[in-house]
Design a protein around this motif. Sequence first.
Motif, short mmCIF file in Angstrom:
data_model
loop_
_atom_site.label_atom_id
_atom_site.label_comp_id
_atom_site.label_asym_id
_atom_site.label_seq_id
_atom_site.Cartn_x
_atom_site.Cartn_y
_atom_site.Cartn_z
N ARG A 304 0.83 -1.21 0.00
CA ARG A 304 0.00 0.00 0.00
C ARG A 304 0.85 1.25 0.00
O ARG A 304 0.35 2.35 -0.19
CB ARG A 304 -0.96 -0.02 1.20
CG ARG A 304 -1.91 -1.20 1.21
CD ARG A 304 -2.83 -1.22 0.01
NE ARG A 304 -3.77 -0.12 0.01
CZ ARG A 304 -4.42 0.28 -1.08
NH1 ARG A 304 -4.20 -0.31 -2.24
NH2 ARG A 304 -5.26 1.29 -1.01
N GLN A 305 2.13 1.11 0.30
CA GLN A 305 3.04 2.24 0.16
C GLN A 305 4.42 1.74 -0.25
O GLN A 305 4.62 0.53 -0.31
CB GLN A 305 3.12 3.04 1.46
CG GLN A 305 3.33 2.21 2.69
CD GLN A 305 2.55 2.78 3.86
OE1 GLN A 305 2.18 3.94 3.85
NE2 GLN A 305 2.30 1.96 4.86
N PRO A 379 -1.12 4.23 -4.28
CA PRO A 379 -2.42 3.87 -3.70
C PRO A 379 -2.80 4.85 -2.59
O PRO A 379 -1.92 5.32 -1.86
CB PRO A 379 -2.18 2.47 -3.12
CG PRO A 379 -0.96 1.95 -3.81
CD PRO A 379 -0.13 3.15 -4.13
N GLN A 380 -4.07 5.15 -2.48
CA GLN A 380 -4.56 6.03 -1.42
C GLN A 380 -5.48 5.21 -0.52
O GLN A 380 -6.17 4.30 -0.99
CB GLN A 380 -5.36 7.18 -2.02
CG GLN A 380 -4.59 8.05 -3.00
CD GLN A 380 -3.37 8.70 -2.36
OE1 GLN A 380 -3.44 9.20 -1.23
NE2 GLN A 380 -2.24 8.67 -3.07
N PRO A 381 -5.51 5.54 0.79
CA PRO A 381 -6.41 4.78 1.67
C PRO A 381 -7.84 4.79 1.12
O PRO A 381 -8.34 5.85 0.73
CB PRO A 381 -6.33 5.55 2.99
CG PRO A 381 -5.02 6.27 2.93
CD PRO A 381 -4.76 6.57 1.48
N GLY A 382 -8.42 3.63 1.03
CA GLY A 382 -9.80 3.53 0.55
C GLY A 382 -9.92 3.03 -0.87
O GLY A 382 -10.98 2.55 -1.28
N ASP A 383 -8.81 3.13 -1.66
CA ASP A 383 -8.97 2.75 -3.07
C ASP A 383 -8.64 1.28 -3.36
O ASP A 383 -8.48 0.90 -4.51
CB ASP A 383 -8.16 3.68 -3.98
CG ASP A 383 -6.64 3.47 -3.89
OD1 ASP A 383 -6.21 2.52 -3.19
OD2 ASP A 383 -5.90 4.24 -4.52
N ASN A 384 -8.57 0.48 -2.31
CA ASN A 384 -8.27 -0.95 -2.52
C ASN A 384 -9.56 -1.69 -2.90
O ASN A 384 -10.12 -2.47 -2.15
CB ASN A 384 -7.67 -1.53 -1.24
CG ASN A 384 -6.95 -2.84 -1.51
OD1 ASN A 384 -7.20 -3.49 -2.52
ND2 ASN A 384 -6.09 -3.23 -0.59
N ASP A 409 -15.66 2.66 -1.47
CA ASP A 409 -14.28 2.82 -1.01
C ASP A 409 -14.12 2.23 0.38
O ASP A 409 -15.08 2.08 1.12
CB ASP A 409 -13.83 4.28 -1.10
CG ASP A 409 -14.25 5.09 0.08
OD1 ASP A 409 -13.51 5.12 1.07
OD2 ASP A 409 -15.36 5.68 0.02
N ASP A 414 -8.78 1.67 5.14
CA ASP A 414 -8.27 1.05 3.91
C ASP A 414 -8.72 -0.40 3.77
O ASP A 414 -7.93 -1.29 3.46
CB ASP A 414 -6.73 1.15 3.88
CG ASP A 414 -6.19 1.07 2.45
OD1 ASP A 414 -6.96 1.33 1.51
OD2 ASP A 414 -4.99 0.73 2.29
N ARG A 416 -10.24 -3.76 2.27
CA ARG A 416 -10.17 -4.36 0.93
C ARG A 416 -11.58 -4.72 0.48
O ARG A 416 -12.26 -5.52 1.11
CB ARG A 416 -9.27 -5.61 0.96
CG ARG A 416 -7.80 -5.29 1.21
CD ARG A 416 -6.97 -6.54 1.47
NE ARG A 416 -7.45 -7.23 2.65
CZ ARG A 416 -8.04 -8.41 2.64
NH1 ARG A 416 -8.20 -9.07 1.51
NH2 ARG A 416 -8.44 -8.96 3.76
#
Lengths: 701, 109
Positions: A304-305, A379-384, A409, A414, A416
């Motif tokens: 994620r990062q 990736p941004q939190p929530g876009d998984n 989202d 975050d 999935r």
Amino acid sequence: MTAQVQNLVDHAEIERYDEALQAYLRGEIEADRFTAIRLQQGIYGQRQEGVNMVRIKIPGGRLTATQLEAIAQALETYARHDVVHITTRQDIQMHYVPLESTPAVLRDLARAGLTTREACGNTIRNMTACPLAGLCPRQHVDVTRHLDGAVRHFLRNPLNQQLPRKFKISFSACEADCAQGLMHDLALVAVHEGGRFGFRVMAGGGLGHKPHHAIVIEPFIEEQDLIPVMEAVVALHNRYSDRTKRAKSRIKFLVDRFGPQGFIEKYREELVRTRAAHAGRADYPRAEWSAGGSGTVPGAGAPRQVFTQRQPGLAVVPIAVPIGNLNAAQLRGVAQVLTHFGLSEVRTTQDQNLMLPNVRVQDVAAIYAWLAPLGLGAPQPGDNVVACPGTSTCRLGITSSTIVAPKLDGGGADLRIRVSGCHNGCAQPETGDIGIYGEGKRLHGKLIPHYQTYFGGNGMGGGGLAIKGPSIPSARIETAIARVKQDYAQTREGGETFYAWVRRKGIEHLNALLADLTEVKPEQAAQLARDHGDEGDFRVLQLGGGECAGASQVKIGSAFFEAAHERAYRDAFRFQRKYAEALACAETMGRLVGQGLVQLLGGKAEPGLEALAQALDGLLPAEALGRELGRLAQALARPAEEWTEPALVELFHDLDRWTVEVARFAQSFDRQLDLTEALPSGYEVKPVHLHRKPQQPALAA
Amino acid sequence: MAYVVTGACIGCKYTDCVEVCPVDCFVEGPNFLAIDPETCIDCTLCVAECPVNAIYPEAEVPPDQVEYIALNAELARKWRAITNRKDPLPEAERWAKVAAADKRQYLEL
């Protein structure tokens, strides 16, 4: 550093595919037969007439800049829509390719070393690996070496050409199992146990209809046993899975049928044979092993990062790809990044994103700056959020997963989110924190689109499949997910994971939380009978079913492929001077091929070679095939001790020549038949429909 | 095309098929289930669930059962939808042993 991406192309098979396509277009091959041929080359029909989906097989998701360019080139030249889709099996597929253009697409991809072979149909599908294989500080070994070796072994292997149904394999480099072995037909997990290094083997997992958690069939195997063990599980599937009921022919149903213990016993029976056939082979895939570190577990998708690699000074740069869709400009842009920054590969990941390995830490910011104008970034939190194509292109789709997914989202936590357009589980909903799949429910005389919910899935080591929640009208699914996220945020204890939270609160809590959303009052039915993106009432198109399970198989075809598998074993046993075993294989070959031909001619498939020879003679008095089988049967019945090496070689040659003659006759009897790939090397019997030359030279370049 | 419930279902009504149908296309009569051919999407899930192998794709219905193709369509217009699994009929096990062709006369409409 990571291993080179291997070239998996066979140019000749693309030409055979093109010739078969031309014969089909001339009306010389029936639609069913051609469907089987095209599925084997990774080409699916689509919801839309006349255009096709082409799926590229990308083992472990690893691609070079040249390959990205080739995909972009094919997309721009032949596809009617400017989009490719990254799949949850790390493939890339392009849609809207006119059938006539499919050979050209395959050739363009092949020039870059890419194959589509066995990306669809009843075969071993793309093998996946934990995303950071070769890069992760935790790994015991670089499993890309084993994955590449397994791909080399199974791709185009006769055993794998007409399986009862598809078969999915994953590799993980440590016990964390980021490749999510528990949902696979067969999973290999590198382990370090009692000072030894090897693999834990799991089998019988699967999602879709009746999800199953894989069971451990071998707590530990040595590296050198990898291929025989894998082959034993594939052979088990091939031998016992029900070919007649395709909804029940995945290997997971064998675990139900035999029970876990019985399943393991059957696997061991197969292993005795595969191990014997592979005995003494020194060319097994191998790599250097080590204890591995205890750092952060990167997770099942792209990290994620930015993630620090085991190699000092290098990092993995993740790129978020909304619902896995990329256009040609983005593909080319990423290829340019690879070239400019001297990177050897990019990887597709199970969460439909991309990641760039081996980036020098000081280049990270420049790379993101380069990607920004392409509309790509971290990736941004929530876009998984992962989605299958659903009703946009898939013949099996029930709901419009690609329309609803971008509205969802995972919030600050975050989570999935996994969205499938039907029960088949391509978006892997049972492994998401929140997974949903589309279905229709008939209420108050209307068919109302719904999403079946799943909560708290995690396919990694120590995880488990998600728990089934209520089915929610699709118009209310955003509300439902927002409510669950809010409840989680408010009642989460400390750093509790969503997985743990679901299990602590219990599914009854979630059922109660969402109860009012499941209720459909008569006056609401009309309003709810509309799916996301639809203008009119929800209706599921009747398209005659999907092609996921492959087209009908021609019996003599599977007999020839099984015989080809036996031939490989026969020759291995002869090489090991195990003559009795070799003769048994040869006898099986004669029986399979003989039965195939007798059945093709409408006769009775006798079990014994002598009886088969007589049956053939009766059916084909003018041909020598029956008499020759009779002669071979007598020879094969002689005890192993009586044979010398040269005599055995001669006998096996005779058997192979007879097999080729049977193929020649069968292809002239059934003019659509093509047994080329199942014949011994060095022989060629062109199918009748291919005798006519294509009008244009087949190879453009 | 659609899938078709044939005579083997008569007297049994196991309803395992109903539970797996992703589009709720089954209807229910007194001693028989039928598939609404307008709604069925050929997903095949129900076929493997039926303990008495009563369900076939339209193109593969056995010759002595072809009348059920039209019958399913007719009953789908007449009967009520069934969307949840329930207990089979009390004498389902006994009826399961009767040949499909011999059950037609017992179909209650």
